[in-house]
Design a protein around this motif. Structure first.
Motif, PDB file in Angstrom:
ATOM      1  N   LEU A  39      13.893 -15.270   2.279  1.00 29.17           N
ATOM      2  CA  LEU A  39      14.101 -14.089   3.106  1.00 29.17           C
ATOM      3  C   LEU A  39      12.930 -13.129   2.937  1.00 29.17           C
ATOM      4  CD1 LEU A  39      17.846 -13.530   2.179  1.00 29.17           C
ATOM      5  CD2 LEU A  39      16.907 -14.870   4.074  1.00 29.17           C
ATOM      6  N   PRO A  40      12.325 -12.677   4.026  1.00 29.39           N
ATOM      7  CA  PRO A  40      11.183 -11.755   3.914  1.00 29.39           C
ATOM      8  C   PRO A  40      11.567 -10.455   3.220  1.00 29.39           C
ATOM      9  CG  PRO A  40      11.329 -12.681   6.127  1.00 29.39           C
ATOM     10  CD  PRO A  40      12.594 -13.065   5.421  1.00 29.39           C
ATOM     11  N   VAL A  41      10.658  -9.966   2.395  1.00 29.76           N
ATOM     12  CA  VAL A  41      10.836  -8.682   1.717  1.00 29.76           C
ATOM     13  C   VAL A  41      10.155  -7.600   2.551  1.00 29.76           C
ATOM     14  CG1 VAL A  41      10.328  -7.359  -0.363  1.00 29.76           C
ATOM     15  CG2 VAL A  41      10.950  -9.776  -0.538  1.00 29.76           C
ATOM     16  N   THR A  42      10.825  -6.480   2.712  1.00 26.64           N
ATOM     17  CA  THR A  42      10.271  -5.383   3.514  1.00 26.64           C
ATOM     18  C   THR A  42       8.954  -4.893   2.917  1.00 26.64           C
ATOM     19  OG1 THR A  42      12.510  -4.696   4.091  1.00 26.64           O
ATOM     20  CG2 THR A  42      10.747  -3.107   4.467  1.00 26.64           C
ATOM     21  N   PRO A  43       7.898  -4.765   3.729  1.00 26.07           N
ATOM     22  CA  PRO A  43       6.603  -4.301   3.196  1.00 26.07           C
ATOM     23  C   PRO A  43       6.706  -2.892   2.627  1.00 26.07           C
ATOM     24  CG  PRO A  43       6.355  -5.247   5.398  1.00 26.07           C
ATOM     25  CD  PRO A  43       7.826  -5.105   5.159  1.00 26.07           C
ATOM     26  N   SER A  44       5.831  -2.609   1.672  1.00 28.77           N
ATOM     27  CA  SER A  44       5.839  -1.290   1.041  1.00 28.77           C
ATOM     28  C   SER A  44       5.349  -0.202   1.984  1.00 28.77           C
ATOM     29  CB  SER A  44       4.969  -1.312  -0.218  1.00 28.77           C
ATOM     30  OG  SER A  44       3.606  -1.556   0.120  1.00 28.77           O
ATOM     31  N   GLY A  45       4.504  -0.575   2.958  1.00 25.35           N
ATOM     32  CA  GLY A  45       3.987   0.412   3.899  1.00 25.35           C
ATOM     33  C   GLY A  45       2.822   1.227   3.370  1.00 25.35           C
ATOM     34  N   ARG A  46       2.295   0.879   2.214  1.00 22.30           N
ATOM     35  CA  ARG A  46       1.162   1.618   1.638  1.00 22.30           C
ATOM     36  C   ARG A  46      -0.117   1.281   2.400  1.00 22.30           C
ATOM     37  NH1 ARG A  46       1.739   3.044  -3.980  1.00 22.30           N
ATOM     38  NH2 ARG A  46      -0.303   2.151  -4.470  1.00 22.30           N
ATOM     39  N   SER A  47      -0.819   2.300   2.846  1.00 26.53           N
ATOM     40  CA  SER A  47      -2.055   2.105   3.601  1.00 26.53           C
ATOM     41  C   SER A  47      -3.191   1.693   2.662  1.00 26.53           C
ATOM     42  CB  SER A  47      -2.430   3.391   4.336  1.00 26.53           C
ATOM     43  OG  SER A  47      -2.712   4.426   3.404  1.00 26.53           O
ATOM     44  N   ARG A  48      -4.302   1.294   3.270  1.00 30.07           N
ATOM     45  CA  ARG A  48      -5.460   0.874   2.474  1.00 30.07           C
ATOM     46  C   ARG A  48      -5.997   2.027   1.635  1.00 30.07           C
ATOM     47  NH1 ARG A  48     -11.014   0.581   2.778  1.00 30.07           N
ATOM     48  NH2 ARG A  48     -11.940  -1.337   1.923  1.00 30.07           N
ATOM     49  N   GLU A  49      -5.997   3.233   2.189  1.00 29.44           N
ATOM     50  CA  GLU A  49      -6.486   4.389   1.445  1.00 29.44           C
ATOM     51  C   GLU A  49      -5.636   4.656   0.211  1.00 29.44           C
ATOM     52  OE1 GLU A  49      -5.945   4.258   4.626  1.00 29.44           O
ATOM     53  OE2 GLU A  49      -7.989   4.324   5.436  1.00 29.44           O
ATOM     54  N   VAL A  50      -4.326   4.523   0.363  1.00 25.48           N
ATOM     55  CA  VAL A  50      -3.426   4.751  -0.776  1.00 25.48           C
ATOM     56  C   VAL A  50      -3.652   3.694  -1.846  1.00 25.48           C
ATOM     57  CG1 VAL A  50      -1.005   4.827  -1.482  1.00 25.48           C
ATOM     58  CG2 VAL A  50      -1.718   5.910   0.652  1.00 25.48           C
ATOM     59  N   ARG A  51      -3.864   2.453  -1.427  1.00 21.84           N
ATOM     60  CA  ARG A  51      -4.074   1.382  -2.404  1.00 21.84           C
ATOM     61  C   ARG A  51      -5.395   1.556  -3.146  1.00 21.84           C
ATOM     62  NH1 ARG A  51      -2.650  -1.855   2.050  1.00 21.84           N
ATOM     63  NH2 ARG A  51      -4.700  -2.884   2.003  1.00 21.84           N
ATOM     64  N   VAL A  52      -6.437   1.989  -2.433  1.00 25.12           N
ATOM     65  CA  VAL A  52      -7.728   2.222  -3.090  1.00 25.12           C
ATOM     66  C   VAL A  52      -7.616   3.361  -4.102  1.00 25.12           C
ATOM     67  CG1 VAL A  52     -10.095   2.995  -2.707  1.00 25.12           C
ATOM     68  CG2 VAL A  52      -9.089   1.282  -1.190  1.00 25.12           C
ATOM     69  N   ALA A  53      -6.905   4.419  -3.735  1.00 23.80           N
ATOM     70  CA  ALA A  53      -6.718   5.534  -4.666  1.00 23.80           C
ATOM     71  C   ALA A  53      -5.946   5.091  -5.906  1.00 23.80           C
ATOM     72  CB  ALA A  53      -5.989   6.673  -3.960  1.00 23.80           C
ATOM     73  N   PHE A  54      -4.972   4.214  -5.714  1.00 26.35           N
ATOM     74  CA  PHE A  54      -4.207   3.695  -6.853  1.00 26.35           C
ATOM     75  C   PHE A  54      -5.105   2.904  -7.802  1.00 26.35           C
ATOM     76  CE2 PHE A  54      -2.107  -0.201  -8.417  1.00 26.35           C
ATOM     77  CZ  PHE A  54      -1.283   0.367  -9.373  1.00 26.35           C
ATOM     78  N   LEU A  55      -5.979   2.075  -7.245  1.00 22.78           N
ATOM     79  CA  LEU A  55      -6.887   1.293  -8.090  1.00 22.78           C
ATOM     80  C   LEU A  55      -7.871   2.197  -8.831  1.00 22.78           C
ATOM     81  CD1 LEU A  55      -7.647  -1.769  -5.780  1.00 22.78           C
ATOM     82  CD2 LEU A  55      -6.076  -1.641  -7.715  1.00 22.78           C
TER      83      LEU A  55
END
Length: 285
Positions: A39-55
């Motif tokens: 069953l597919p899991v709902t995506p987190s919806g985090r944008s690329r900018e948010v992911r880069v800031a997290f890293l």
């Protein structure tokens, strides 16, 4: 048929005898008997900018810890490798969580892929009904062999997937033949006659496949209804027996029916006697 793996995303439904893999996103596995649904899991919806800031925030403490470890004597290449691997894995997982789930098409020739909405809906309904059938088995101990029943049900889902793949191919062929325009072609021309013959054959295949699919779907529906009806009957019977025991206990311990009327009668007599005495006392000078 040993096992069956079923995965459905927004584009297709994949059915295979071997474990499925996701091309993007994540999936949650649910196993019932020999059928495993992904069953597919709902995506987190985090944008690329948010992911880069997290890293970036993750890298700062890693660099600080690596500096301290370098001062303690650890080689720089090892620390750099640890940082790169940690940041890379975190970024890959974060990106995967943000993606919409799509399943990879297996390379084995036995895999079936349903793409048309009609066939996907029919198969999804069959899988849901099969899940209902399996839920009735724990309430039917000794009445069915779960292993045999599970194999039969899985085989039915496998046959239905094969039939629906064939039906969607017939659907595409039928749509293509019906879309051919013959306005300027004489009706008795060889091409027109050949097209009419192919249309007739395709229509017959279309009707035959519909009958076969409906027969499997109807059998699965009837099995689910029969099992659920029997389970409800068992529950109703158990409720009736429990009520019978409770009623027997209440009836055996019930007080005599004459107690209340006798109490009321005695109370009335006492009150009447008291009134007479009170009236007689008031007449004494």
């Amino acid at each position: 048929m040993a096992e069956l793996f079923i995965g459905a995303d927004t584009e297709k439904t994949v059915v295979s005898a071997y474990p499925l893999k996701t091309r993007t996103g994540r999936a949650r596995r649910t196993r019932t008997g020999t059928v495993t649904e992904l069953l597919p899991v709902t995506p987190s919806g985090r944008s690329r900018e948010v992911r880069v800031a997290f890293l970036a925030r993750l890298s700062l403490p890693l660099v600080l810890v690596s500096t301290l470890m370098f001062a303690a004597g650890l080689p720089s290449w090892l620390l750099a490798g640890i940082i790169l691997v940690t940041v890379g894995l975190a970024g890959w997982d974060d990106r995967r969580r943000a993606q919409r789930t799509t399943f990879a098409i297996p390379r084995d020739s036995g895999a079936r892929v349903l793409r048309t909405p009609e066939e996907r809906a029919a198969y999804g309904r069959a899988v849901a009904v099969a899940r209902r059938i399996r839920q009735t088995w724990p309430a039917l101990p000794g009445m069915i062999d779960p292993e045999v029943a599970d194999g039969t049900l899985t085989h039915a889902l496998d046959d239905l997937a094969t039939l629906l793949v064939r039906r969607q191919e017939i659907r595409a062929l039928r749509t293509g033949l019906l879309g051919v325009r013959m306005a300027d072609v004489p009706a008795d021309s060889p091409a027109a006659l050949a097209l009419a013959e192919q249309r007739e054959r395709t229509e017959q295949l279309w009707l035959d496949s519909a009958g076969q699919a409906n027969r499997i779907l109807r059998s699965i529906d009837e099995t689910a209804q029969a099992g659920e009806t029997f389970v409800r009957e068992l529950r109703i019977g158990a409720t009736a027996r429990q009520a019978e025991h409770v009623l027997a206990r209440l009836t055996a311990g019930a007080p005599p029916a004459e107690s209340a009327p006798e109490l009321a009668s005695r109370t009335t007599v006492v009150l009447d006697a008291y009134r007479e005495l009170a009236a007689a006392a008031s007449l004494v000078p």
